[in-house]
Write a protein that holds these residues in place. Sequence first.
Motif, PDB file in Angstrom:
ATOM      1  N   SER A 246       0.852  -1.185   0.000  1.00 51.98           N
ATOM      2  CA  SER A 246       0.000   0.000   0.000  1.00 51.98           C
ATOM      3  C   SER A 246       0.893   1.242   0.000  1.00 51.98           C
ATOM      4  N   ASP A 247       0.934   1.938  -1.143  1.00 52.13           N
ATOM      5  CA  ASP A 247       1.880   3.050  -1.323  1.00 52.13           C
ATOM      6  C   ASP A 247       1.234   4.377  -0.914  1.00 52.13           C
ATOM      7  N   LYS A 248       1.004   4.509   0.391  1.00 51.99           N
ATOM      8  CA  LYS A 248       0.337   5.713   0.895  1.00 51.99           C
ATOM      9  C   LYS A 248       1.207   6.958   0.717  1.00 51.99           C
ATOM     10  N   SER A 295      -1.099   2.058  -5.469  1.00 50.63           N
ATOM     11  CA  SER A 295      -2.185   1.422  -4.714  1.00 50.63           C
ATOM     12  C   SER A 295      -2.375   2.121  -3.378  1.00 50.63           C
ATOM     13  N   LEU A 296      -3.610   2.460  -3.100  1.00 46.64           N
ATOM     14  CA  LEU A 296      -3.937   3.118  -1.830  1.00 46.64           C
ATOM     15  C   LEU A 296      -4.353   2.105  -0.783  1.00 46.64           C
ATOM     16  N   VAL A 297      -5.225   1.208  -1.191  1.00 44.53           N
ATOM     17  CA  VAL A 297      -5.761   0.211  -0.276  1.00 44.53           C
ATOM     18  C   VAL A 297      -5.586  -1.167  -0.928  1.00 44.53           C
ATOM     19  N   LEU A 298      -4.972  -2.086  -0.174  1.00 41.76           N
ATOM     20  CA  LEU A 298      -4.808  -3.463  -0.633  1.00 41.76           C
ATOM     21  C   LEU A 298      -5.451  -4.378   0.391  1.00 41.76           C
ATOM     22  N   THR A 299      -6.302  -5.263  -0.090  1.00 46.08           N
ATOM     23  CA  THR A 299      -6.927  -6.225   0.818  1.00 46.08           C
ATOM     24  C   THR A 299      -6.842  -7.615   0.221  1.00 46.08           C
ATOM     25  N   ILE A 369      -7.624   5.526   5.731  1.00 47.20           N
ATOM     26  CA  ILE A 369      -6.423   4.914   5.149  1.00 47.20           C
ATOM     27  C   ILE A 369      -5.175   5.282   5.947  1.00 47.20           C
ATOM     28  N   VAL A 370      -5.092   6.555   6.348  1.00 44.64           N
ATOM     29  CA  VAL A 370      -3.906   7.055   7.051  1.00 44.64           C
ATOM     30  C   VAL A 370      -4.354   7.819   8.290  1.00 44.64           C
ATOM     31  N   GLY A 371      -3.750   7.487   9.421  1.00 45.78           N
ATOM     32  CA  GLY A 371      -4.035   8.221  10.644  1.00 45.78           C
ATOM     33  C   GLY A 371      -3.202   9.484  10.718  1.00 45.78           C
TER      34      GLY A 371
END
Length: 711
Positions: A246-248, A295-299, A369-371
């Motif tokens: 996940s490449d935040k 990719s933002l979110v990977l599940t 996604i990000v805190g």
Amino acid sequence: MGNGVADISRDSFPLAVIAFFFFYCALEYIFSEFTGKKAAAVFSIIPSIILFVLLADTEAPVYVQVAVLTAAIARLFVNFVPYRINVLTYGCFAMDIVTLFLYFIYGCFSEITLTNRFLFVCLVVMTLSALQKSFPFYYFVLLGILVLPIPMAKEPIDWSAFVSIGERIASAAQSFTYSFSINIGDNSYNAGYSSLNPAGGILKRSDKTQLILKYYDKPYHVYIDEETGKNVKVRKVTYLTGGMGSDKERFIEFINFLNANNVNKDEAIAFSEISRMGIEYAYIDTFDEIAPANSLVLTSGNDQIEAGRSKMLHKKGYSLDSTYLDVDYASPYLISMMRGSDNLADNYMTYEEACNYAEDLYQIDLGRIVGPDEYERIISTNDHSEYLETQGATDRMKSLAEELTENASTEYDKCKIIEQYLRQYTYNTNAVGGFKPSSDMSSASGLSDIADRFLFDSGEGYCVHYTSAMVMLLRLSGIPARVSTGFRYVFPFEKSDSYDVNSSLAHTWPEAYLKNVGWVNFEPTGAYFGLDELSWYRIIKEENELAENVEANPVDAYTPIIPELPSAQPVPEAEVKAQSQIYVTLNVIALVALSVIAILLIIIIGNKLIRHILYIRGTDAQKLKMDVDQIKKEIIYSAEVSIPDRGLLSDYLVVAPDELKNDIQVVFDAYYRIIYGNFIGNEITEDELAAAKNVRGAFIQRRKRIKFIKR
């Protein structure tokens, strides 16, 4: 891109193994004349170690080195495996099963080549010999020699029914055997996904499906052609990156870059959009998570994936779902902003501002996604020094980087100049790696070695070479750069439930870190469309500052002049290189020959030395036994006849020289008394020892006279 397992030639490797195997057999036969069979077998494979070391420093294909060791292991196996006759006889049945499995399930050995025919005939000969005990093995060898020249049918038998059954039986074992089958299949150095270990050797295409994509949108973009006014479709292209997760960080830097340029929702949609994709692993075994770039979110199932590599090996059936940011890096709006990024203020939005901005642009809930703590860590981390490492870079690489970028006004221009310069090089999968066989893409020194040879010597290669060159030239120009590995997939125009990504689509490409922008993809590989040619061609209809800036400063006006490649090297240099390779080959042969001679001398001298020590320290009975063995050899040499050893000394006495027969009879009688009689009270006498000594001395003199006469 190769899988890195090994640069193994499918056609040449088996023949090389057979050649080296018979070479060791010949050495063993020679050495066995001077020592026991077991010792001769061990001595015969010592040159393999020397060969392996010498070949590592030459340009010999890697498969030759592997063949050297494989043949040595096979030779030891034949000599020392317990119950070797049974193992060799019935082991062919296991080979039959594996061969049939690989043929029907993976399509291995399906090409009509001399090597495939040879291996097939060998396997049939071994199988028939194991099944039929009435005929000797040589009968089946002769049959195989007669069958080998017969042409093979081009149209195979229809085994589809059996294949269907076999597929169902073997499905559970496919993932286990895939890594094995890919090495001995139809391609020597098969294309396929790899991490960072490709070395740039000869590459052959493969059509094995490695990923299955499930794309939920249309597989193409639609734009209006300005000249005709008609809607035009352009196929979508996706880069699937391995090991990124996940490449935040990339997304956060990108939206801060857009915010610094005051980009709104209507402008952002011209060059970026949120997409979703499902990825299922087929015939691929890796720890890496492979997903679209950005990719933002990977599940995976109910689990959210953060890291790019898993602790568990992913095999066939593993699946991922990705929400990612698709970016048109050829959009004139985006290019215009990237060219001006050097002058942007280094300001980041607050966490709350970033969440609101992401929601406004892409309808993404960034807070899920990000805190806030992770966001602060990302925007405060700006150390990319590891992507500026240039170990191994040569002076000519440094000079080229300086020459290419000396007139570039922005970091983006530097990247484009280097990219376009490299796209002039010739694409060729029959390429060479670095000067050092061990060089790969996992280190700066490996990248430098591959790049230097590609840029200044070979002048041709594939994605591994282009990417290595661009990464190192960027770093030498002061721009952080890294290698991305994965797949480059071009969607068809027809929408489908799923899309197969095969091994031949495996790819590497460079990414450059531009100040105030973040990581940006580039495509220097000449065989593929550049990113400039993959634009979505979306335009901003309303007049605004971004559109006006592009209109006033069209992208074409900023395209820098790309230097031409240096002229080709004259032919004599190639001839010198060929002569150098011949010299290296002759040097290897000479050193191996010297090693064989040295081993032979060690065996002969060692035998004599050991026999001498044993003779001196032995009892009278042991000395006499050794004397008898030597006398038998001397009689055969003197009489120039072949005497089958039936255990009867009288056979030797018949052809012994008349003047020595009496002494030889005394020695033989004493020998029989030792072997068959009661030795207690019948010790060897001084006369018997003296007779043995006289016979040995007489034979030595006779041998000298015979050699003198033959001269």
